[in-house]
Design a protein around this motif. Structure first.
Motif, PDB file in Angstrom:
ATOM      1  N   PRO A 147      16.070 -40.608  -2.240  1.00 33.12           N
ATOM      2  CA  PRO A 147      16.556 -41.097  -3.116  1.00 33.12           C
ATOM      3  C   PRO A 147      16.053 -40.425  -4.691  1.00 33.12           C
ATOM      4  CG  PRO A 147      16.381 -43.114  -1.711  1.00 33.12           C
ATOM      5  CD  PRO A 147      16.141 -41.905  -1.079  1.00 33.12           C
ATOM      6  N   ASP A 148      17.127 -40.264  -5.357  1.00 31.93           N
ATOM      7  CA  ASP A 148      16.911 -39.812  -7.134  1.00 31.93           C
ATOM      8  C   ASP A 148      16.750 -37.705  -7.016  1.00 31.93           C
ATOM      9  OD1 ASP A 148      16.405 -42.193  -7.685  1.00 31.93           O
ATOM     10  OD2 ASP A 148      13.523 -41.997  -7.083  1.00 31.93           O
ATOM     11  N   GLN A 149      16.973 -37.740  -5.615  1.00 33.63           N
ATOM     12  CA  GLN A 149      17.752 -35.824  -5.404  1.00 33.63           C
ATOM     13  C   GLN A 149      18.728 -36.322  -6.768  1.00 33.63           C
ATOM     14  OE1 GLN A 149      16.347 -33.337  -4.240  1.00 33.63           O
ATOM     15  NE2 GLN A 149      17.831 -31.824  -4.993  1.00 33.63           N
ATOM     16  N   ARG A 150      18.365 -34.974  -7.617  1.00 34.08           N
ATOM     17  CA  ARG A 150      19.962 -34.444  -8.306  1.00 34.08           C
ATOM     18  C   ARG A 150      20.824 -33.620  -7.237  1.00 34.08           C
ATOM     19  NH1 ARG A 150      18.635 -35.678 -13.711  1.00 34.08           N
ATOM     20  NH2 ARG A 150      21.204 -35.267 -13.849  1.00 34.08           N
ATOM     21  N   VAL A 151      21.888 -33.804  -7.820  1.00 39.29           N
ATOM     22  CA  VAL A 151      22.918 -32.739  -6.856  1.00 39.29           C
ATOM     23  C   VAL A 151      23.904 -32.729  -7.852  1.00 39.29           C
ATOM     24  CG1 VAL A 151      22.238 -33.739  -4.999  1.00 39.29           C
ATOM     25  CG2 VAL A 151      24.044 -34.848  -5.909  1.00 39.29           C
ATOM     26  N   GLU A 152      24.824 -31.893  -7.558  1.00 41.17           N
ATOM     27  CA  GLU A 152      26.523 -32.177  -8.052  1.00 41.17           C
ATOM     28  C   GLU A 152      27.683 -32.156  -6.827  1.00 41.17           C
ATOM     29  OE1 GLU A 152      25.468 -29.179 -11.951  1.00 41.17           O
ATOM     30  OE2 GLU A 152      26.196 -28.351 -10.144  1.00 41.17           O
ATOM     31  N   ILE A 153      28.174 -32.687  -7.717  1.00 42.54           N
ATOM     32  CA  ILE A 153      29.963 -32.448  -6.733  1.00 42.54           C
ATOM     33  C   ILE A 153      30.703 -31.601  -6.818  1.00 42.54           C
ATOM     34  CG2 ILE A 153      31.292 -34.414  -5.843  1.00 42.54           C
ATOM     35  CD1 ILE A 153      29.778 -36.644  -6.111  1.00 42.54           C
TER      36      ILE A 153
END
Lengths: 342, 126
Positions: free
Chosen positions: A315-321
């Motif tokens: 949780p809270d890991q920033r990612v991009e789709i």
């Protein structure tokens, strides 16, 4: 209408958003007759099922239901299902439509003495009556089962098995009854539920509702080459049991560690709806891909489920789709994504 | 299903309304009803050169993403700014506030080869 597990099923009756909202706020009825029912009985039924399924059947008391998994020898998921204990010698399994034949063949190939196995899928139709007002709709037919329990009730005179289970994250019931009465009860409940604002609901809303509460869909989020440990379903596996199919593989995986884990993602802002197979990136590194996704009707943003490399599966890991070559910011979120207001 | 008499139609369910050398493009009432619940619209870049049957926009419902094709040749001169905050206009007003983009026609004769309202009605069985 779309094909689903060999059935032609409506994606929606009125609109996915309408139907979704009806279930979150009032009550909706889904025709889930596509799902399979397998009856297992006999003096050795309990012991035999306990070797076949991941959860502990011994802990299941009469009239209770339990979410559990059927695994292959590699620990991969053949199916996820609910097992109901009718008596100590009589169990009722509700399985996914597309997996009825495979489940049944798998079980039959391992059949032992004093166990009898019967595919009852053609005999039963099934409805899911889901939403906060569902008890109000069904109460007139008798005392309703408590959460996760099953009992017989006469619905409009028809003997039915009624379980307080579902796939929406709401209070709700699943009704199993003879196929000949299929339309009678469907039409009857829609009529009786009018004052409650009942809506007939299709597969589209079923999918958005289950995604908001992060219930996995077999064939999308679960697969024969993914273990329940990777899918975050460890809670439904009893590794203390001396023996069950897939146990050795899971124990080995416990030692070696998992490479990817199924997480829930929530878009940070406006984006096209995330969908299955979209890539997930951290900086320029592809760290996984979505197995399900949609625009969440309740949250108003894109959501998804997907397997990410464990280093990023928190949780809270920033990612991009990646959506058609453009990147949209999202964050790994705690499951469930949607929680009922209390 | 509403099929206005003053428009032309593509087989892929777009409508076009020519006004001089500029034409407005959107999707039909039939198309929006099939898609339902449009939650996101991706519009072409202004200045993009389009050809007939070229994917020009993406309309996304809760369930699926659908390509929208340009019915004609030309250059995109305007896109509907309202759709970013209110994509549902494509559902509620497909022939008015839910228009997608405007195109400067490079081959105005192409309009005549598109379906008439009667032909489109028969295609969708309306």
């Amino acid at each position: 209408m779309i094909g689903f597990g060999g059935w032609d099923m409506p994606v929606f009756y009125s609109s996915i958003l309408d139907e979704h909202q009806a279930v979150r706020e009032r009550v909706g009825i889904f025709d889930i007759s596509h799902m399979g029912q397998i009856a297992v009985s006999g003096p050795a039924a309990k012991r035999w099922l306990n070797v076949l399924l991941t959860n502990n059947v011994e802990r299941l008391r009469i009239a209770e239901g339990q979410y559990t998994l059927l695994l292959n020898e590699r620990g991969g998921v053949i199916d996820d299902l609910i097992i109901y204990c009718r008596t100590d010698f009589d169990y009722f399994l509700v399985v996914n439509a597309a997996k009825i034949e495979e489940d049944f063949a798998w079980m039959r190939s391992r059949l032992s003495a004093e166990v009898s196995l019967s595919d009852r899928s053609a005999f039963f139709v099934a409805l899911a009556v889901q939403g906060p007002r569902s008890p109000d709709l069904l109460r007139q037919f008798g005392e309703l089962p408590a959460r996760n329990r099953i009992q017989e009730l006469r619905i409009q005179g028809i003997p039915a098995l009624v379980a307080r289970t579902g796939y929406t994250g709401e209070d709700g019931f699943e009704l199993f009854y003879p196929a000949a009465a299929g339309a009678l009860i469907w039409n009857g409940l829609l009529q009786l539920g009018k004052p409650l604002g009942v809506k007939p609901c299709g597969l589209g809303a079923r999918d958005t509702l289950r995604m908001e509460v992060c219930y996995p869909l077999n064939g999308a989020d679960l697969a024969p080459d993914r273990t329940p440990l990777e899918a975050g379903l460890g809670h439904f596996i009893d590794l203390e049991k001396p023996e069950f199919v897939g146990r050795d593989a899971l124990l080995a995986q416990k030692v070696s560690g998992i490479r990817q884990r199924l997480v829930a993602l929530k878009a940070d802002g406006k984006s096209p709806p995330p969908r299955a197979h979209y890539g997930v990136f951290v900086a320029d590194k592809r760290v996984g891909e979505l197995t399900s996704g949609t625009q969440s009707p309740s949250l108003g943003v894109g959501i998804g489920l997907g397997y990410l490399d464990v280093a990023y599966a928190y949780p809270d890991q920033r990612v991009e789709i990646d959506i058609r070559g453009r990147r949209f910011a999202a964050t790994v979120a705690k499951k469930p994504l949607y929680k009922k207001r209390c | 299903m509403l099929v206005p008499d003053d428009l032309r139609y593509a087989e892929t369910h777009e409508w076009i309304r020519p006004q001089g050398e500029i034409a407005t493009v959107g999707i039909t009432d039939h198309a929006q009803a099939e898609l339902t619940d449009i939650v996101y619209v991706e519009l072409p870049q202004i200045g993009a050169a389009l050809e007939p049957k070229q994917a020009a926009a993406v309309v996304e419902s809760v369930k699926a993403a659908s390509d929208i094709y340009s019915p004609v040749s030309g250059e995109v001169v305007e896109v509907n700014p309202e759709l970013e905050s209110n994509p549902g206009l494509v559902n509620t007003e497909p022939y008015a506030a839910g228009w997608l983009f405007k195109i400067k026609l490079s081959k105005p004769d192409e309009i005549a080869s598109l379906k008439t309202p009667a032909e489109y009605r028969s295609q969708i069985g309306a």
